[in-house]
Design a protein around this motif. Structure first.
Motif, short mmCIF file in Angstrom:
data_model
loop_
_atom_site.label_atom_id
_atom_site.label_comp_id
_atom_site.label_asym_id
_atom_site.label_seq_id
_atom_site.Cartn_x
_atom_site.Cartn_y
_atom_site.Cartn_z
N LEU A 1 -81.25 38.34 75.43
CA LEU A 1 -82.31 37.22 75.61
C LEU A 1 -81.47 36.09 76.62
O LEU A 1 -81.29 35.16 76.00
CB LEU A 1 -82.94 36.79 74.47
CG LEU A 1 -83.79 37.70 73.66
CD1 LEU A 1 -84.23 36.99 72.20
CD2 LEU A 1 -85.10 37.84 74.78
N SER B 1 -82.86 33.91 78.37
CA SER B 1 -83.73 32.59 78.21
C SER B 1 -83.15 31.65 77.16
O SER B 1 -83.52 30.43 77.10
CB SER B 1 -85.21 32.62 78.48
OG SER B 1 -85.34 33.35 76.89
N LYS B 2 -82.63 32.35 76.34
CA LYS B 2 -82.30 31.70 74.82
C LYS B 2 -80.72 31.60 74.62
O LYS B 2 -80.10 30.94 73.83
CB LYS B 2 -82.71 32.39 73.66
CG LYS B 2 -83.98 32.72 73.74
CD LYS B 2 -84.90 31.67 72.66
CE LYS B 2 -86.35 32.20 72.62
NZ LYS B 2 -87.24 32.44 73.86
N THR C 1 -76.99 30.09 75.31
CA THR C 1 -76.33 28.90 75.37
C THR C 1 -74.86 28.68 75.61
O THR C 1 -74.16 29.78 74.98
CB THR C 1 -76.80 27.82 74.23
OG1 THR C 1 -76.32 28.47 72.88
CG2 THR C 1 -78.45 27.78 74.20
N PRO D 1 -78.60 25.64 77.95
CA PRO D 1 -78.98 27.15 78.55
C PRO D 1 -78.07 27.45 79.49
O PRO D 1 -77.61 26.58 80.32
CB PRO D 1 -80.35 26.78 79.08
CG PRO D 1 -80.76 25.38 78.23
CD PRO D 1 -79.56 24.52 77.90
N ILE E 1 -89.40 34.84 67.08
CA ILE E 1 -89.05 33.71 67.95
C ILE E 1 -89.91 33.91 69.37
O ILE E 1 -90.51 35.04 69.64
CB ILE E 1 -87.42 33.84 68.55
CG1 ILE E 1 -87.08 35.28 69.04
CG2 ILE E 1 -86.71 33.35 67.66
CD1 ILE E 1 -85.92 35.45 69.53
#
Ligand code: NAI
Length: 308
Positions: free
Chosen positions: A183, A185-186, A188, A193, A282
């Motif tokens: 993922l 996009s999630k 960090t 991000p 999520i």
């Protein structure tokens, strides 16, 4: 609390070692079908106790399951690993028979056991355990996401040229080269991000290297990896025994979550003393939802080859 690890091969022995070294279990019982093998691994590990400073008792047995009685958690690593060029799915014929037989023996002696399934093809083996063990849904957990997420973080830190402890990220969906869903996009770096630091090409590199992480190691080692798989299992076992309630992506039986039912796939969940305490839903982007559904379709096809 007692933990059983079935299969004293590369992954099973690594699991037992990490669990013993972290000192949170009273006993680890290693089980293997190969005469004397589990006993030998257990004795060797016990001879590290005074050196490494742990009190966990490690014992081994050549498939005498009465020694596993009363286990809180059992980890199934028995079966064959893949060789270079093989997919995990090609292991189904041999491993399904082994996993089914091992599960029956475990449940006979520990009716309340929580089973962590490691043998490949893992999502299908976890499904098999659901269909044949009679255990409650919350007591069967497939290990894939914990390992794949660790590999994702390794590749993120490499691309970002930063310490691994600065990054966070998760891999869900199938534990297969094509069905893994890192993922991005999630993910960090220190809460920011990673998409703000990595261009599209670097993101694609990280995703691809994560997905083929197991195959890369199989090519280098001539067999599949063991350190990171063993460590991943130990974190899951610790979250159960110590009731840490960590959120860990695991292969779980879905009942409508993420739009899927009657299939085991990797999703984030709270893992505590009761096993799976909650599946966490999520939000996914449309592209991620599509990839999740494609992975489900492929796993369903492999599940179709199972004979109960
Ligand atoms: P290995 O060959 O080193 O060890 C497997 C052990 O299982 C052997 O010692 C063998 O004697 C034992 N065994 C076979 N049948 C048995 C039975 N009926 N009862 C008890 N023991 C039995 O293999 P390795 O590398 O430890 O891999 C084990 C499995 O874990 C493979 O299927 C591999 O693909 C899978 N794996 C899964 C991962 C995951 O993320 N889910 C990661 C790495 C490996």
């Amino acid at each position: 609390m007692k933990v059983t690890v079935v299969g004293a091969g590369a992954v099973g022995a690594s699991c037992a070692e990490y669990i013993a070294m972290k000192n949170f279990a009273s006993e680890v019982v290693l089980v293997d079908i190969k005469e004397g093998f589990a006993e030998g691994k257990a004795m060797d590990l016990m001879q590290t106790a005074s050196l490494n400073g742990f009190d966990t008792k490690v014992t081994g047995t050549t498939a005498d399951y009465s020694k596993t009685a009363g286990s809180k958690v059992a980890v199934i690593t028995s079966g064959i690993p893949r060789k270079p060029g093989m997919t995990r799915e090609e292991l189904i014929g041999i491993n399904a028979g082994i996993v089914k037989e091992v599960t029956e023996n475990l449940v006979k002696h520990s009716p309340d056991v929580i089973i962590i399934v490691v043998s490949n093809p893992m999502d299908t083996m976890a499904y098999l355990v659901h269909k044949t063990s009679g255990l409650a849904k919350n007591k069967i957990i497939g290990m894939g996401g914990a390992l794949d997420s660790a590999r994702f973080k390794y590749r993120l830190a490499e691309a970002l040229e930063c310490p691994i402890s600065d990054v966070d990220g998760m891999v869900i969906a199938a534990h297969s080269d094509t069905g893994m869903l890192p993922l991005m996009s999630k993910a960090t770096r220190n809460g920011v991000p990673v998409t703000e630091f990595l261009d599209a090409e670097k993101q694609a590199y990280v995703e691809e290297e994560t997905k083929v992480g197991g195959a890369t190691l199989t090519k280098l080692l001539g067999t599949s990896a063991w350190y990171a798989p063993g460590a991943a299992v130990s974190v899951m076992v610790q979250s159960i025994l110590c009731d840490h309630k960590k959120m860990i992506p695991c292969s779980l039986m879905l009942d409508g979550e993420y739009g899927e039912s009657d299939i085991c796939l990797g999703v984030p969940a709270i893992i505590g003393k009761d096993g799976v305490e909650k599946i966490v839903e999520i939000s996914l982007t449309d592209a991620e939802k599509e990839k999740f559904a494609t992975a489900a379709k492929a796993v369903r096809e492999v599940n179709g080859d199972l004979k109960f």
